[in-house]
Design an enzyme around this catalytic site. Structure first.
Site, PDB file in Angstrom:
ATOM      1  N   CYS A  77      -5.259  -6.176  -0.952  1.00 50.20           N
ATOM      2  CA  CYS A  77      -3.952  -6.200  -0.308  1.00 50.20           C
ATOM      3  C   CYS A  77      -3.948  -7.205   0.843  1.00 50.20           C
ATOM      4  O   CYS A  77      -3.963  -8.410   0.591  1.00 50.20           O
ATOM      5  CB  CYS A  77      -3.552  -4.792   0.092  1.00 50.20           C
ATOM      6  SG  CYS A  77      -1.772  -4.623   0.252  1.00 50.20           S
ATOM      7  N   HIS A 171      -4.553  -1.058  -3.830  1.00 48.56           N
ATOM      8  CA  HIS A 171      -5.563  -0.440  -2.952  1.00 48.56           C
ATOM      9  C   HIS A 171      -6.536   0.411  -3.780  1.00 48.56           C
ATOM     10  O   HIS A 171      -6.328   1.618  -3.912  1.00 48.56           O
ATOM     11  CB  HIS A 171      -4.876   0.484  -1.945  1.00 48.56           C
ATOM     12  CG  HIS A 171      -4.262  -0.218  -0.788  1.00 48.56           C
ATOM     13  ND1 HIS A 171      -4.888  -0.348   0.429  1.00 48.56           N
ATOM     14  CD2 HIS A 171      -3.073  -0.841  -0.662  1.00 48.56           C
ATOM     15  CE1 HIS A 171      -4.110  -1.016   1.260  1.00 48.56           C
ATOM     16  NE2 HIS A 171      -2.999  -1.323   0.621  1.00 48.56           N
ATOM     17  N   GLU A 173      -9.272   1.633  -3.009  1.00 46.62           N
ATOM     18  CA  GLU A 173     -10.001   2.631  -2.203  1.00 46.62           C
ATOM     19  C   GLU A 173      -9.203   3.919  -2.026  1.00 46.62           C
ATOM     20  O   GLU A 173      -9.735   4.894  -1.509  1.00 46.62           O
ATOM     21  CB  GLU A 173     -10.370   2.027  -0.832  1.00 46.62           C
ATOM     22  CG  GLU A 173      -9.263   1.977   0.213  1.00 46.62           C
ATOM     23  CD  GLU A 173      -8.201   0.906  -0.041  1.00 46.62           C
ATOM     24  OE1 GLU A 173      -8.269   0.215  -1.087  1.00 46.62           O
ATOM     25  OE2 GLU A 173      -7.284   0.791   0.790  1.00 46.62           O
TER      26      GLU A 173
HETATM   27  N1  GLN Z   1       2.032  -6.309   3.884  1.00 51.84           N
HETATM   28  C1  GLN Z   1       0.728  -6.308   4.490  1.00 51.84           C
HETATM   29  C2  GLN Z   1       0.378  -7.660   5.083  1.00 51.84           C
HETATM   30  O1  GLN Z   1       1.124  -8.560   5.095  1.00 51.84           O
HETATM   31  C3  GLN Z   1      -0.325  -5.899   3.496  1.00 51.84           C
HETATM   32  C4  GLN Z   1      -0.163  -4.456   3.169  1.00 51.84           C
HETATM   33  C5  GLN Z   1      -1.431  -3.750   2.846  1.00 51.84           C
HETATM   34  O2  GLN Z   1      -2.534  -4.263   3.039  1.00 51.84           O
HETATM   35  N2  GLN Z   1      -1.280  -2.526   2.398  1.00 51.84           N
HETATM   36  O3  GLN Z   1      -0.690  -7.816   5.548  1.00 51.84           O
END
Ligand code: GLN
Length: 193
Positions: A77, A171, A173
């Site tokens: 992410c 994610h 995890e």
């Molecule tokens: N939207 C977040 C960002 O720009 C990422 C979101 C996440 O890691 N769950 O970093």
């Protein structure tokens, strides 16, 4: 040693997932700790905040050096955003490390689906499908020729690999299914041979 970048975000759950896989992971906050890592998890969280913290903790150049030396990284992410080549909808001049040839759009799945779950078929980890949790996830918009697409959702890549770099827009995890971490551990073992 596998480290988990522990400046911000979902680092504890990555440590727990790695522990379930039999790997004792270290939380990384300093250049000395990073230097001892053979591999690193860059967790989800907020990529612009994490970029600022990397600067505050003097970790940008040390991380660049480790990436240049081919240290394996799992970026999830926000971690995917940090490993990407280019970012859209980021902060002005938002830092990314160009470790994998991807163009990503921050929060690319839009407001109405800020968070959602999906079952993904991922051939490299086998059946059953992986339940993937997306939280304000980045959307992959362009993929370089050296990138392997390991999973897609709605025909958009969500799990990609280039050499030692594995990134997911979801994610892994957050569920008890540790197959993505196991895949990364295999990559780390192969990179050490
Ligand atoms: N939207 C977040 C960002 O720009 C990422 C979101 C996440 O890691 N769950 O970093």
């Amino acid at each position: 040693m596998i480290g988990v970048l522990a400046l911000q975000g979902a680092f504890r759950m990555h440590c727990e997932a790695l522990a379930r896989c039999g790997v004792e992971a270290a939380e990384i906050r300093t250049a000395e700790q990073l230097e001892r890592c053979h591999a690193l998890v860059v967790p989800g969280g907020e990529s612009s905040t994490m970029a600022n913290l990397l600067n505050t903790f003097d970790l940008i150049d040390p991380l660049r050096s480790k990436l240049a030396a081919k240290m394996p990284v799992l970026g999830t992410c926000a971690g995917m955003i940090l490993m990407a080549k280019t970012i859209s909808d980021g902060q002005p001049d938002q830092l990314c490390f160009d470790a994998i040839d991807l163009a990503v759009r921050r929060n690319g799945y839009g407001r109405q689906v800020d968070s959602f779950e999906a079952d993904l078929d991922i051939a490299v980890v086998g059946q059953p499908p992986v339940r993937a949790v997306f939280i304000r996830a980045p959307m992959v918009e362009n993929v370089g020729t050296r990138v392997e697409i390991l999973a897609e959702f709605d025909q958009v890549p969500v799990l990609c690999r280039q050499d030692n770099i594995l990134v997911s827009s979801f994610h892994p995890e957050l569920t008890e299914d540790d197959r993505i971490h196991e895949l990364f551990i295999q990559m780390v073992a192969q990179s050490e041979v």
